[in-house]
Enzyme design. Sequence first.
Site, mmCIF file in Angstrom:
data_model
loop_
_atom_site.group_PDB
_atom_site.id
_atom_site.type_symbol
_atom_site.label_atom_id
_atom_site.label_comp_id
_atom_site.label_asym_id
_atom_site.label_seq_id
_atom_site.Cartn_x
_atom_site.Cartn_y
_atom_site.Cartn_z
ATOM 1 N N ASP A 99 4.819 -3.628 0.083
ATOM 2 C CA ASP A 99 5.624 -3.592 1.306
ATOM 3 C C ASP A 99 4.806 -3.580 2.588
ATOM 4 O O ASP A 99 5.362 -3.794 3.659
ATOM 5 C CB ASP A 99 6.524 -2.353 1.300
ATOM 6 C CG ASP A 99 5.741 -1.077 1.556
ATOM 7 O OD1 ASP A 99 6.146 -0.267 2.403
ATOM 8 O OD2 ASP A 99 4.695 -0.890 0.898
ATOM 9 N N ASP B 52 -0.748 -4.928 1.677
ATOM 10 C CA ASP B 52 -0.364 -5.637 0.459
ATOM 11 C C ASP B 52 -0.288 -7.142 0.670
ATOM 12 O O ASP B 52 -0.252 -7.901 -0.300
ATOM 13 C CB ASP B 52 1.004 -5.144 -0.033
ATOM 14 C CG ASP B 52 1.017 -3.672 -0.361
ATOM 15 O OD1 ASP B 52 0.069 -3.218 -1.023
ATOM 16 O OD2 ASP B 52 1.966 -2.976 0.035
ATOM 17 N N ASP C 128 2.527 -1.768 -5.897
ATOM 18 C CA ASP C 128 2.037 -0.823 -4.892
ATOM 19 C C ASP C 128 2.762 0.501 -5.102
ATOM 20 O O ASP C 128 3.814 0.558 -5.749
ATOM 21 C CB ASP C 128 2.306 -1.386 -3.499
ATOM 22 C CG ASP C 128 1.894 -0.425 -2.395
ATOM 23 O OD1 ASP C 128 0.783 0.117 -2.472
ATOM 24 O OD2 ASP C 128 2.700 -0.208 -1.481
#
Length: 659
Positions: A546, A550, A350
């Site tokens: 995080d 996600d 990410d």
Amino acid sequence: MVPPTSPTSSPAAPVRDTAAPAASPAAPPGRRRTRLFALPEVRWAALSAAAFLCALPLHLGGAPAWAWGPLYALCYAAGGWEPGWAGLQALRGRTLDVDLLMVVAAGGAAAIGQFLDGGLLIVIFAVSGALEALATRRTADSVSGLLDLAPARAVRLTDGTQEGVPVAELRVGDTVLVRPGERLPADGTVLEGASEIDQATITGEPLPVGCTTGDTVFAGTLNGTGSLRVRVDADAAESVIARIVAMVEEASATKAPTQLFIEKIEQRYSAAVVVATLALLAVPLAFGADFTSTLLRAMTFMIVASPCAVVLATMPPLLSAIANAGRHGVLVKSAVAMERLASVTRVALDKTGTLTEGAPRVAQVHLLPAGGLDEDTALALAAAAELHSEHPLGRAVVAAARERGLRPPEAREFDSVPGRGVSALVSGRAVRVGSPAALLTGACPAVTDAEAEGRTAVVVEVNGEPVAVLAVDDRLRAGAPEAVAALARLTGTGPTLLTGDNGRAAARVAAEVGITEVRAGLLPQDKVAAVREWERAGDKVLVVGDGVNDAPALAAASAGVAMGRAGSDLALESADAVVVRDEAAAVPAVVALSRRARRLVVQNLVIASVCIGVLVVWDLAWHLPLPLGVAGHEGSTVLVGLNGLRLLRESAWRDATGA
């Protein structure tokens, strides 16, 4: 840059339901967390372990049997009744459970006086079952807590009146009023109003997104200080946030191929040991052998064939790696999770909060020729105007001024308009800070350059004249380029960037850290689709993220690592490991450590299998004395245990960091 009021707010209308939701700005949803000893498995395991630890010194110290015997009995009963009952239930379904085999082996050990061996076996399996139950319940709690992101009630507008209703009663086509600071109750389209929406829970974007008439908004996202009228486009069960919950539950319930393989081997091994033990007991007795000596030989076989050494062959390396990683700020949730990390062949990262810190900062100050000001003066004036703003961009401007040691002058007549900016009177100057669309009438090279680099452009205007353009971006996390390079070396494939942010911002960050493959503008289901695409192609995927957005990908991947300091509850629960200190270098380090643990597991399995095989063959082909069998069995257990503990050394983490 967030206003206290919005000029588009509708006049108050009569309210039928005085219990309509009040604004709860930025209040996070309550975290649902099962207490440790609320689970019966944990209570029984704790009781079993406590009884064993009390009996052990008495037994080894030569105390009379009446002193330690009842404690061992309590240990066996507390830790063995549940797996024993589960094993009996499995037998009714014609399935042989290894837990039942362990209880029988422990009972057999006790029957021939080996209370210590049996008690240790009971404690190991009771604690393992408790940890599994706790992990399952915690994951369920976090999934349930995600639903708290969406409010329980909404204000529905009907014929000019406001009516407080449960969110579950909203239907497609209803119009709802979302006041400043409230979370949106449903997915929908803005019919009237302007505001900024913090939708990091859905897209992962670090900055609030301006929205106005015609824009799409999502349930669970946080409204700024503008008032919105929103048309409901999806029922509560079909909202994006509800689909995230469904995807996490589906992925978490799926068994990994390794787990299925172990269960199959477990069945065969258990059946073979039971059949062999019964044969060793029944066949000699059928030919008139002495009952006591035959029982002793069968119980000896049960002890030496029990998989204690195999269990310890696997656990010490993995648990040592978990302990070592924990000392360095990486919490790996279980031995299974550590094993999964060792198998990854591809990494997906990410952007916001993972490769970057997730907080905006002023990267550059571009002065405009007509302004005639220096950088410090322009930044100080902008900071003075933003001093009373609660917008993240405003806070970034103020922070940039303070980093330079500037003291913003006092501002008066502060005003703010959603999506446009703020204005104030600073030292006799009319200062405005806002978006280029609001403050510029033509093209500006500085704005074009900033946006081409994936940054957000903020214009500073003094007395009606644009004087500077502030380029705002998300700060790159320290060590991110080195972590990306290390992950590429470990897996043999360059990591991929999966982000909900815009393509230009993603491309800029990817270039800075050395990533060549970028997929931007993704919703949570798009990230899951990418992970499943790679896994269908044969890859074992590690996802690092995080946010709530996600979490489905973290759960669907072979392994997941969450950045923990600012990570969402659901991401932390869905991941296999959590980087508590948010150090990017810890991600490749824990992967390298897990691979070392896997190599030690293979070594230990070879040692344990050879030792157990020799003892079993000795007992079957000749006569293995019980003391020698116990010594050989326990000796192999100690040997593999010590070999696995090598990963506790500090040098093991240093070696992993240099991988």
